[in-house]
Motif scaffolding. Sequence first.
Motif, PDB file in Angstrom:
ATOM      1  N   UNK A 166      26.391  50.982  71.872  1.00 49.90           N
ATOM      2  CA  UNK A 166      25.919  52.160  72.460  1.00 49.90           C
ATOM      3  C   UNK A 166      26.506  52.954  73.262  1.00 49.90           C
ATOM      4  N   UNK A 167      27.576  52.287  74.061  1.00 50.02           N
ATOM      5  CA  UNK A 167      28.409  53.338  74.798  1.00 50.02           C
ATOM      6  C   UNK A 167      30.132  52.638  75.036  1.00 50.02           C
ATOM      7  N   UNK A 168      30.758  53.733  74.909  1.00 53.05           N
ATOM      8  CA  UNK A 168      32.126  53.222  75.106  1.00 53.05           C
ATOM      9  C   UNK A 168      32.579  52.092  76.150  1.00 53.05           C
ATOM     10  N   UNK A 169      33.303  51.166  75.773  1.00 60.84           N
ATOM     11  CA  UNK A 169      33.124  50.090  76.837  1.00 60.84           C
ATOM     12  C   UNK A 169      34.812  49.975  77.428  1.00 60.84           C
ATOM     13  N   UNK A 170      35.639  50.866  77.052  1.00 56.46           N
ATOM     14  CA  UNK A 170      37.114  50.890  77.609  1.00 56.46           C
ATOM     15  C   UNK A 170      37.373  52.345  77.286  1.00 56.46           C
ATOM     16  N   UNK A 171      38.900  52.511  77.736  1.00 60.21           N
ATOM     17  CA  UNK A 171      39.399  53.683  77.650  1.00 60.21           C
ATOM     18  C   UNK A 171      39.770  54.205  76.282  1.00 60.21           C
ATOM     19  N   UNK A 176      37.870  56.669  69.942  1.00 61.04           N
ATOM     20  CA  UNK A 176      37.620  55.946  68.831  1.00 61.04           C
ATOM     21  C   UNK A 176      36.008  55.615  68.664  1.00 61.04           C
ATOM     22  N   UNK A 177      35.231  56.057  69.789  1.00 58.26           N
ATOM     23  CA  UNK A 177      33.744  55.454  69.616  1.00 58.26           C
ATOM     24  C   UNK A 177      32.979  56.335  68.727  1.00 58.26           C
ATOM     25  N   UNK A 230      32.956  58.434  80.393  1.00 53.26           N
ATOM     26  CA  UNK A 230      34.427  58.411  80.993  1.00 53.26           C
ATOM     27  C   UNK A 230      34.568  58.228  82.301  1.00 53.26           C
ATOM     28  N   UNK A 231      33.813  58.675  83.185  1.00 55.57           N
ATOM     29  CA  UNK A 231      33.990  58.631  84.656  1.00 55.57           C
ATOM     30  C   UNK A 231      34.088  57.321  84.741  1.00 55.57           C
ATOM     31  N   UNK A 232      33.244  56.077  85.016  1.00 54.86           N
ATOM     32  CA  UNK A 232      33.445  54.820  85.488  1.00 54.86           C
ATOM     33  C   UNK A 232      34.639  53.962  84.799  1.00 54.86           C
ATOM     34  N   UNK A 233      34.826  54.463  83.327  1.00 53.71           N
ATOM     35  CA  UNK A 233      36.112  53.819  82.893  1.00 53.71           C
ATOM     36  C   UNK A 233      37.423  54.272  83.366  1.00 53.71           C
ATOM     37  N   UNK A 234      37.465  55.680  83.585  1.00 53.42           N
ATOM     38  CA  UNK A 234      38.755  56.175  84.208  1.00 53.42           C
ATOM     39  C   UNK A 234      38.810  55.627  85.504  1.00 53.42           C
ATOM     40  N   UNK A 235      37.881  55.571  86.484  1.00 53.31           N
ATOM     41  CA  UNK A 235      37.959  55.090  87.758  1.00 53.31           C
ATOM     42  C   UNK A 235      38.525  53.619  87.788  1.00 53.31           C
ATOM     43  N   UNK A 236      38.155  52.796  86.730  1.00 58.25           N
ATOM     44  CA  UNK A 236      38.495  51.515  86.830  1.00 58.25           C
ATOM     45  C   UNK A 236      39.753  51.260  86.075  1.00 58.25           C
ATOM     46  N   UNK A 237      40.126  51.920  85.164  1.00 56.47           N
ATOM     47  CA  UNK A 237      41.414  51.583  84.150  1.00 56.47           C
ATOM     48  C   UNK A 237      42.381  52.811  84.429  1.00 56.47           C
ATOM     49  N   UNK A 238      41.947  53.760  84.897  1.00 53.69           N
ATOM     50  CA  UNK A 238      42.824  55.069  84.836  1.00 53.69           C
ATOM     51  C   UNK A 238      43.063  55.794  83.730  1.00 53.69           C
ATOM     52  N   UNK A 239      43.461  57.052  83.780  1.00 53.96           N
ATOM     53  CA  UNK A 239      43.737  57.901  82.361  1.00 53.96           C
ATOM     54  C   UNK A 239      44.601  57.091  81.429  1.00 53.96           C
TER      55      UNK A 239
END
Length: 263
Positions: A166-171, A176-177, A230-239
């Motif tokens: 349903x939504x991308x779970x990692x960067x 690939x989503x 993308x926003x929350x994933x980038x905030x958590x894991x970085x670009x």
Amino acid sequence: MRILMTGAAGQVGTLLRPRLARPGRLLRLSDLAPVSPGPGEESVSADLADPAAMATAMKGVDAVIHLGGQSREHPWADIVRANLDGTQVLLQAALAEGVRQVVLVGSHHAAGFHSRPASGDLPATAFPRPDTLYGVSKVAMEALGSLYHDRFGMNVVTVRLGTCNPGSVDTRGLATWISPDDCARLLEAALTATGHHVVWGVSANTRRWWSLEEGRAIGYEPQDDSEAHAGPLIAEYGEPDPADPVHRRVGGMFCLRPLGEAW
């Protein structure tokens, strides 16, 4: 129209069933795991590698969406029976029943060791470079689809499926989503395509580097973009770092995992 969906109890099958529902369409759901049919559905329990069971499951079918098989890395003997034997038995049953339209839902792991191009997108027809034994089985699936098209004239589309949830779970998934809605759009296009095609199963992601050209050639027009997540994933894991194998290789971290160990 009756469509046989193998692997209907799995994650992708569960996501797609309501999205493929249409007036005048009957989905025949096949799996070894229990699956409860809803409106416009019927179910049958069948082992893919059992010719008699698959012949029964194929009776009266107009098209096939093949999601079934071993969906993760496993010992070779398990993969061979489920994915190689299972796909061949399914295609032979379709041939015997006169089914002309087959969609084989493969995997990007068939091309996992390909790297991100210096420019442009990686074609869906890139030569197989599997990253796992599971990936090897998906290369064999592609080859079987090609054989049954060339020898018997079946219309076959093989989807090198990306990350469908349903939504991308990692960067990594930002590239690939494929959304469930887009996956359904792709399968609808594949169900009416003629000839033989290999296409990427991916949405119109801003960070995508897999080609959409081959999918568009059969009428697939993706509508979704992982950038919405993308926003929350980038905030958590970085670009994402394009030089990191996780983001540089089609198969990502699966290129780094031990061969043949279940995951």
